[in-house]
Design a protein around this motif. Structure first.
Motif: not given
Ligand SMILES: N[C@@H](CCC(=O)N[C@@H](CSCc1ccc([N+](=O)[O-])cc1)C(=O)NCC(=O)O)C(=O)O
Length: 216
Positions: A143-169
């Motif tokens: 979780l610490g590594e994920l939070a570090a990568r997310l930073g203050d972005a809304s989503w993990l890599d640009g716009p909301f994607s299936a990657g965010d949907l799966m990660m949030v699930s």
């Protein structure tokens, strides 16, 4: 043709949206694809008719035009590849979004599921108390590594994607535990995703099944 998914007739998550049909409902809502649901009892999941669809006798499955899929990751990838809205057009961005789906299922979810399983199956074992801190530490590392990568972005890599949907699930599995409290950026990330109208519709649909059972 309208796809059909399978879900628990009586979900052990009691309407909390933690069973994996919720993530399929969410993906279908994000792309605006109506769907049917076949509700299964635990017994029906283990009968030949369902085992022919799902070798492990589980939910969810996805059926459409003769295609039968199991594995929520594969189902969501299929939905994302066949509808706009869950994967970017750009080839590299698309590949990265798919990488985040795998990261959710293969890197972040395993320690979370292992800790849950330990809580269910090993509570009476001599090693239980000593093992919990180790399991929690593994989850906090990820979780610490994920939070570090997310930073203050809304989503993990640009716009909301299936990657965010799966990660949030995956992260939603931690909602009933204090583990996410130590990662406020991830709590906000989950809340941001849950505020999406598509998630709200998916959650309401699975809750209606549970509440319908109560009234039924
Ligand atoms: N890897 C598969 C895993 C599918 C799976 O675990 N399905 C579960 C339901 S979702 C997992 C789940 C179950 C219950 C809760 N809960 O909170 O009660 C949360 C999540 C199932 O069918 N279990 C019945 C069985 O194995 O016989 C996928 O991602 O599709």
């Amino acid at each position: 043709m309208t796809p059909t998914i399978t879900a628990f007739e009586a979900s052990p998550d009691r309407g909390r949206g933690l069973a994996r049909d919720t993530r399929i409902r969410w993906a279908l809502e994000e792309v605006g694809q109506p769907y049917e649901v076949r509700l299964l009892s635990f017994a029906a999941m283990k009968e030949p008719a369902h085992l022919a669809l799902h070798p492990f006798g589980q939910i969810p499955t996805y059926e459409e035009d003769g295609l039968v899929l199991f594995e929520s990751g594969a189902i969501i990838l299929h939905i994302a590849e066949n509808h706009a809205g869950l994967l970017p057009e750009d080839a590299h961005a698309r590949a990265r979004a798919i990488a985040w789906m795998f990261a959710a299922l293969n890197t972040v979810e395993p320690p979370i599921v292992e800790r849950e399983a330990t809580g269910y199956a090993e509570r009476d074992k001599s090693w239980y108390e000593a093992r919990l801190p180790l399991l929690d530490a593994r989850i906090h590392t990820r979780l610490g590594e994920l939070a570090a990568r997310l930073g203050d972005a809304s989503w993990l890599d640009g716009p909301f994607s299936a990657g965010d949907l799966m990660m949030v699930s995956v992260l939603q599995r931690l909602k009933s535990s204090p583990l996410l409290d130590k990662h406020p950026a991830l709590k906000s990330y989950v809340a941001r995703a849950e505020a999406r109208p598509a998630f709200q519709r998916a959650f309401a649909a699975q809750l209606a099944v549970f509440e319908g059972r109560k009234e039924g």
